[in-house]
Design a protein around this motif. Structure first.
Motif, PDB file in Angstrom:
ATOM      1  N   ARG A  49     -29.553 -26.829  10.006  1.00 23.77           N
ATOM      2  CA  ARG A  49     -30.471 -27.753   9.350  1.00 23.77           C
ATOM      3  C   ARG A  49     -31.067 -28.702  10.382  1.00 23.77           C
ATOM      4  NH1 ARG A  49     -31.574 -32.446   7.741  1.00 23.77           N
ATOM      5  NH2 ARG A  49     -29.772 -33.437   8.645  1.00 23.77           N
ATOM      6  N   ALA A  50     -30.236 -29.210  11.274  1.00 24.45           N
ATOM      7  CA  ALA A  50     -30.709 -30.143  12.306  1.00 24.45           C
ATOM      8  C   ALA A  50     -31.707 -29.464  13.238  1.00 24.45           C
ATOM      9  CB  ALA A  50     -29.524 -30.686  13.100  1.00 24.45           C
ATOM     10  N   ARG A  51     -31.475 -28.214  13.580  1.00 27.97           N
ATOM     11  CA  ARG A  51     -32.401 -27.491  14.450  1.00 27.97           C
ATOM     12  C   ARG A  51     -33.751 -27.282  13.753  1.00 27.97           C
ATOM     13  NH1 ARG A  51     -29.513 -22.259  16.305  1.00 27.97           N
ATOM     14  NH2 ARG A  51     -31.188 -22.129  17.825  1.00 27.97           N
ATOM     15  N   ILE A  52     -33.706 -26.985  12.473  1.00 29.65           N
ATOM     16  CA  ILE A  52     -34.947 -26.790  11.720  1.00 29.65           C
ATOM     17  C   ILE A  52     -35.710 -28.103  11.613  1.00 29.65           C
ATOM     18  CG2 ILE A  52     -35.874 -26.278   9.419  1.00 29.65           C
ATOM     19  CD1 ILE A  52     -33.702 -24.076   9.251  1.00 29.65           C
ATOM     20  N   TRP A 104     -36.617 -21.385   3.078  1.00 28.60           N
ATOM     21  CA  TRP A 104     -36.094 -21.384   1.704  1.00 28.60           C
ATOM     22  C   TRP A 104     -34.606 -21.708   1.677  1.00 28.60           C
ATOM     23  CZ3 TRP A 104     -39.534 -21.919  -1.946  1.00 28.60           C
ATOM     24  CH2 TRP A 104     -40.841 -21.478  -1.712  1.00 28.60           C
ATOM     25  N   PRO A 105     -33.765 -21.075   2.513  1.00 31.66           N
ATOM     26  CA  PRO A 105     -32.360 -21.489   2.521  1.00 31.66           C
ATOM     27  C   PRO A 105     -32.189 -22.961   2.908  1.00 31.66           C
ATOM     28  CG  PRO A 105     -32.619 -19.389   3.662  1.00 31.66           C
ATOM     29  CD  PRO A 105     -34.000 -19.907   3.355  1.00 31.66           C
ATOM     30  N   HIS A 106     -33.038 -23.434   3.816  1.00 28.05           N
ATOM     31  CA  HIS A 106     -32.991 -24.845   4.215  1.00 28.05           C
ATOM     32  C   HIS A 106     -33.291 -25.746   3.012  1.00 28.05           C
ATOM     33  CE1 HIS A 106     -33.674 -28.546   6.419  1.00 28.05           C
ATOM     34  NE2 HIS A 106     -34.912 -28.594   5.982  1.00 28.05           N
ATOM     35  N   LEU A 107     -34.335 -25.431   2.287  1.00 24.23           N
ATOM     36  CA  LEU A 107     -34.705 -26.240   1.122  1.00 24.23           C
ATOM     37  C   LEU A 107     -33.659 -26.153   0.015  1.00 24.23           C
ATOM     38  CD1 LEU A 107     -38.507 -25.471   1.091  1.00 24.23           C
ATOM     39  CD2 LEU A 107     -37.476 -27.736   1.320  1.00 24.23           C
ATOM     40  N   ASP A 108     -32.946 -25.036  -0.048  1.00 18.23           N
ATOM     41  CA  ASP A 108     -31.880 -24.872  -1.041  1.00 18.23           C
ATOM     42  C   ASP A 108     -30.585 -25.550  -0.621  1.00 18.23           C
ATOM     43  OD1 ASP A 108     -33.465 -23.420  -2.760  1.00 18.23           O
ATOM     44  OD2 ASP A 108     -32.755 -21.470  -2.050  1.00 18.23           O
ATOM     45  N   GLY A 109     -30.536 -26.071   0.615  1.00 11.40           N
ATOM     46  CA  GLY A 109     -29.312 -26.705   1.107  1.00 11.40           C
ATOM     47  C   GLY A 109     -28.227 -25.696   1.439  1.00 11.40           C
ATOM     48  N   ALA A 110     -28.626 -24.459   1.746  1.00  9.13           N
ATOM     49  CA  ALA A 110     -27.664 -23.380   1.965  1.00  9.13           C
ATOM     50  C   ALA A 110     -27.330 -23.153   3.443  1.00  9.13           C
ATOM     51  CB  ALA A 110     -28.210 -22.088   1.354  1.00  9.13           C
ATOM     52  N   LEU A 111     -27.847 -23.975   4.328  1.00 13.26           N
ATOM     53  CA  LEU A 111     -27.594 -23.777   5.756  1.00 13.26           C
ATOM     54  C   LEU A 111     -26.570 -24.787   6.257  1.00 13.26           C
ATOM     55  CD1 LEU A 111     -31.234 -23.299   7.092  1.00 13.26           C
ATOM     56  CD2 LEU A 111     -29.531 -21.532   6.623  1.00 13.26           C
ATOM     57  N   LEU A 133     -35.190 -23.477  17.982  1.00 13.72           N
ATOM     58  CA  LEU A 133     -35.629 -22.332  17.175  1.00 13.72           C
ATOM     59  C   LEU A 133     -37.117 -22.092  17.379  1.00 13.72           C
ATOM     60  CD1 LEU A 133     -33.849 -23.135  13.801  1.00 13.72           C
ATOM     61  CD2 LEU A 133     -33.202 -21.395  15.460  1.00 13.72           C
ATOM     62  N   GLY A 134     -37.514 -20.836  17.309  1.00 12.66           N
ATOM     63  CA  GLY A 134     -38.922 -20.488  17.349  1.00 12.66           C
ATOM     64  C   GLY A 134     -39.522 -20.543  15.952  1.00 12.66           C
ATOM     65  N   CYS A 135     -40.827 -20.489  15.887  1.00  6.55           N
ATOM     66  CA  CYS A 135     -41.530 -20.594  14.608  1.00  6.55           C
ATOM     67  C   CYS A 135     -41.110 -19.497  13.619  1.00  6.55           C
ATOM     68  CB  CYS A 135     -43.038 -20.550  14.825  1.00  6.55           C
ATOM     69  SG  CYS A 135     -43.667 -21.998  15.705  1.00  6.55           S
ATOM     70  N   ASP A 136     -40.997 -18.258  14.081  1.00  6.42           N
ATOM     71  CA  ASP A 136     -40.617 -17.170  13.175  1.00  6.42           C
ATOM     72  C   ASP A 136     -39.275 -17.441  12.509  1.00  6.42           C
ATOM     73  OD1 ASP A 136     -42.930 -15.794  13.783  1.00  6.42           O
ATOM     74  OD2 ASP A 136     -41.969 -14.456  15.227  1.00  6.42           O
TER      75      ASP A 136
END
Length: 76
Positions: free
Chosen positions: A31-34, A19-26, A9-12
């Motif tokens: 999540r692993a890519r982030i 926010w979806p990552h922190l909410d556990g919504a992905l 993934l790119g920075c953008d």
């Protein structure tokens, strides 16, 4: 067996998904890519640290049921 290799993934994209990552919504694959990107990118890690600290401060300042209500109002 076919392995699917996902492009980094790119920075953008990482910042858009924090926010979806922190909410556990992905999904786990996103999540692993982030997480992989955050491990290598200090700039995005700074965005992540801020977002995580912000959410923690909001959680500590509200009772759990108030936090859920606040989250719903903000999302609306």
């Amino acid at each position: 067996m076919t392995l699917t290799v996902l492009a980094p993934l790119g920075c953008d994209e990482v910042v858009r998904q924090l926010w979806p990552h922190l909410d556990g919504a992905l999904p786990e694959s996103e999540r692993a890519r982030i997480v992989a990107h955050l491990e290598a990118c200090a700039g995005c890690r700074s965005h992540y640290d801020f977002a995580a600290a912000f959410l923690e401060a909001v959680r500590k300042s509200h009772a759990p049921d108030e936090f859920a209500s606040l989250r719903s109002r903000v999302a609306a």
